[in-house]
Design an enzyme around this catalytic site. Structure first.
Site, PDB file in Angstrom:
ATOM      1  N   LYS A 102       1.159   4.662  -5.579  1.00  0.00           N
ATOM      2  CA  LYS A 102       2.619   5.080  -5.177  1.00  0.00           C
ATOM      3  C   LYS A 102       3.100   6.183  -5.663  1.00  0.00           C
ATOM      4  CE  LYS A 102       3.648   1.812  -2.518  1.00  0.00           C
ATOM      5  NZ  LYS A 102       3.432   2.092  -0.941  1.00  0.00           N
ATOM      6  N   TYR A 131      -1.906   0.107  -7.450  1.00  0.00           N
ATOM      7  CA  TYR A 131      -0.772   0.201  -6.691  1.00  0.00           C
ATOM      8  C   TYR A 131       0.150   1.296  -7.229  1.00  0.00           C
ATOM      9  CZ  TYR A 131       3.154  -1.421  -4.009  1.00  0.00           C
ATOM     10  OH  TYR A 131       4.169  -1.497  -3.108  1.00  0.00           O
TER      11      TYR A 131
HETATM   12  P1  NAD Z   1       4.406  -6.389   4.162  1.00  0.00           P
HETATM   13  O1  NAD Z   1       3.066  -6.839   3.737  1.00  0.00           O
HETATM   14  O2  NAD Z   1       5.228  -7.570   4.843  1.00  0.00           O
HETATM   15  O3  NAD Z   1       3.996  -5.150   5.374  1.00  0.00           O
HETATM   16  C1  NAD Z   1       2.843  -4.114   5.211  1.00  0.00           C
HETATM   17  C2  NAD Z   1       2.470  -4.169   6.544  1.00  0.00           C
HETATM   18  O4  NAD Z   1       1.283  -3.063   6.340  1.00  0.00           O
HETATM   19  C3  NAD Z   1       1.675  -5.397   6.926  1.00  0.00           C
HETATM   20  O5  NAD Z   1       2.144  -5.723   8.291  1.00  0.00           O
HETATM   21  C4  NAD Z   1       0.193  -5.246   7.046  1.00  0.00           C
HETATM   22  O6  NAD Z   1      -0.602  -5.805   8.271  1.00  0.00           O
HETATM   23  C5  NAD Z   1       0.359  -3.760   7.325  1.00  0.00           C
HETATM   24  N1  NAD Z   1      -0.955  -2.995   6.735  1.00  0.00           N
HETATM   25  C6  NAD Z   1      -1.615  -3.132   5.700  1.00  0.00           C
HETATM   26  N2  NAD Z   1      -2.608  -2.231   5.660  1.00  0.00           N
HETATM   27  C7  NAD Z   1      -2.617  -1.485   6.789  1.00  0.00           C
HETATM   28  C8  NAD Z   1      -3.807  -0.530   7.316  1.00  0.00           C
HETATM   29  N3  NAD Z   1      -4.801  -0.415   6.456  1.00  0.00           N
HETATM   30  N4  NAD Z   1      -3.085  -0.101   8.446  1.00  0.00           N
HETATM   31  C9  NAD Z   1      -2.367  -0.535   9.345  1.00  0.00           C
HETATM   32  N5  NAD Z   1      -1.373  -1.426   8.688  1.00  0.00           N
HETATM   33  C10 NAD Z   1      -1.634  -1.928   7.558  1.00  0.00           C
HETATM   34  O7  NAD Z   1       4.858  -5.721   3.051  1.00  0.00           O
HETATM   35  P2  NAD Z   1       6.242  -5.018   2.578  1.00  0.00           P
HETATM   36  O8  NAD Z   1       6.844  -5.396   1.373  1.00  0.00           O
HETATM   37  O9  NAD Z   1       7.152  -5.007   3.942  1.00  0.00           O
HETATM   38  O10 NAD Z   1       5.783  -3.307   2.309  1.00  0.00           O
HETATM   39  C11 NAD Z   1       6.012  -2.064   3.292  1.00  0.00           C
HETATM   40  C12 NAD Z   1       5.837  -1.097   1.981  1.00  0.00           C
HETATM   41  O11 NAD Z   1       6.714  -1.076   1.301  1.00  0.00           O
HETATM   42  C13 NAD Z   1       4.486  -0.929   1.431  1.00  0.00           C
HETATM   43  O12 NAD Z   1       3.961   0.308   1.454  1.00  0.00           O
HETATM   44  C14 NAD Z   1       5.069  -1.524   0.148  1.00  0.00           C
HETATM   45  O13 NAD Z   1       3.846  -1.331  -0.852  1.00  0.00           O
HETATM   46  C15 NAD Z   1       6.063  -1.020   0.015  1.00  0.00           C
HETATM   47  N6  NAD Z   1       6.888  -1.624  -1.138  1.00  0.00           N
HETATM   48  C16 NAD Z   1       7.465  -2.931  -1.001  1.00  0.00           C
HETATM   49  C17 NAD Z   1       8.283  -3.324  -1.729  1.00  0.00           C
HETATM   50  C18 NAD Z   1       9.073  -4.763  -1.618  1.00  0.00           C
HETATM   51  O14 NAD Z   1       9.826  -5.026  -2.597  1.00  0.00           O
HETATM   52  N7  NAD Z   1       8.628  -5.296  -0.556  1.00  0.00           N
HETATM   53  C19 NAD Z   1       8.498  -2.636  -2.884  1.00  0.00           C
HETATM   54  C20 NAD Z   1       8.108  -1.483  -3.399  1.00  0.00           C
HETATM   55  C21 NAD Z   1       7.358  -0.933  -1.973  1.00  0.00           C
END
Ligand code: NAD
Length: 304
Positions: free
Chosen positions: A169, A165
């Site tokens: 990132k 990851y």
């Molecule tokens: P989440 O799991 O709630 O949402 C991610 C969404 O992406 C899901 O709805 C999933 O179905 C969709 N997805 C996954 N693979 C896919 C694909 N191949 N094609 C289309 N859709 C796909 O998670 P989140 O926390 O809302 O994460 C959103 C973004 O933020 C991600 O890139 C995550 O890595 C990043 N992020 C989140 C956090 C956090 O604290 N939540 C921190 C750093 C980065």
């Protein structure tokens, strides 16, 4: 509300849940026509259903907004291209792409098989590359576009159990840096978000009172700003709990070692000076580093 997206088309990938859903709702509230993309898989990327994306579209429409759902897997270029073609034929343009879709496959590097490494790279880096490639010509033609990558502190600073990851990132920061430079003359701005939010990705990592402070709504304003006409370019904004800050990569002034000292022993002896952050600078392109190093060497050698 001065930042508006009337007459603009916004694609948010992974918008069926968490941060992406929150971004999509806010873009719609600000007048955008929103493409709610989501594969609908589980946290590790397995499975799939279009229900999550459709539910967000229903929510947007119920509030009087315009949206369409799309189930493309961002890791599959043919599916992404079909999505973009459908959006352009229906709404005629694409102003904003938010590369948000993501999955987790956490394991220590010792225990991680390469498949779990590569799948995470495919979704985060491959997905962002596929989507950006598919909209690039359209944005160039329009002489306007905004692309937001979703990076993470795990990539920028590192995190135990997240070599896959974290690599992905930080890869997105590299992608943003060069794409922003290439996009500048076409009016395309490219930025990145480093969020922290309570979603299914983080719900088992922190206690409920902490999660309560980390609502996705506290992150989305950074994305909306980076997607707006007012957006800067080639910037990373960290956002969480209502705090917004800029992540900066800098380089120290360093030392010049003359010919007769140019070996590892002298590098080791000079390490504290090499690492000294006093006078460090932020460089805006790779070439600026070459100029910085050559200038320092030239000054030390008395070359004009
Ligand atoms: P989440 O799991 O709630 O949402 C991610 C969404 O992406 C899901 O709805 C999933 O179905 C969709 N997805 C996954 N693979 C896919 C694909 N191949 N094609 C289309 N859709 C796909 O998670 P989140 O926390 O809302 O994460 C959103 C973004 O933020 C991600 O890139 C995550 O890595 C990043 N992020 C989140 C956090 C956090 O604290 N939540 C921190 C750093 C980065």
């Amino acid at each position: 509300m001065t930042i508006r997206f009337d007459d603009q088309v916004v694609i948010v990938t992974g918008a069926g849940n968490g941060l992406g859903r929150c971004h999509a709702l806010e873009f719609a509230r600000r007048g955008a026509r929103v493409v709610v993309n989501d594969l609908g898989g589980s946290r590790d990327g397995t499975g799939g259903s279009s229900d999550a994306a459709r539910a967000v579209v229903t929510e947007i429409e119920a509030a009087g907004g315009a949206a369409m759902s799309n189930g493309a897997n961002v890791a599959n270029y043919a599916e992404v291209e079909a999505m973009v073609n459908e959006v352009v034929s229906r709404w005629g343009r694409i102003d904003v792409l938010v590369n948000n879709a993501g999955i987790l496959r956490d394991k220590t590097f010792a225990k991680m098989d390469l498949e779990n490494f590569n799948v995470v790279m495919d979704v985060h880096v491959g997905g962002a590359v596929n989507c950006s490639k598919a909209v690039w010509e359209q944005m160039r033609k329009q002489q306007y576009g905004r692309i937001v990558m979703t990076s993470s502190s795990s990539g920028i600073y590192g995190n135990f159990g997240q070599t896959n990851y974290g690599t992905a990132k930080m890869g997105l920061v590299g992608f943003m840096n060069s794409l922003a430079i290439e996009g500048q003359k076409y009016g395309i701005h490219v930025n990145a978000l480093a969020p922290i939010a309570a979603t299914r990705m983080t719900e088992d990592l922190m206690p409920p009172d902490v999660l309560a402070l980390l609502q996705p709504e506290a992150v989305t304003p950074a994305v909306v700003f980076m997607a707006s006409k007012e957006a800067p370019t080639r910037q990373i904004i960290a956002a969480g709990a209502g705090v917004f800050s800029r992540v900066v990569i800098q380089e120290t002034p360093g030392v010049f070692l003359p010919d007769d000292q140019r070996d590892a022993d002298h590098v080791a002896a000079a390490w504290s000076q090499i690492a000294d952050t006093a006078g460090q600078v932020e460089l805006k392109a790779g070439g600026e580093q070459t100029v910085k190093l050559l200038s320092k060497a030239a000054a030390a050698l008395g070359i004009k």
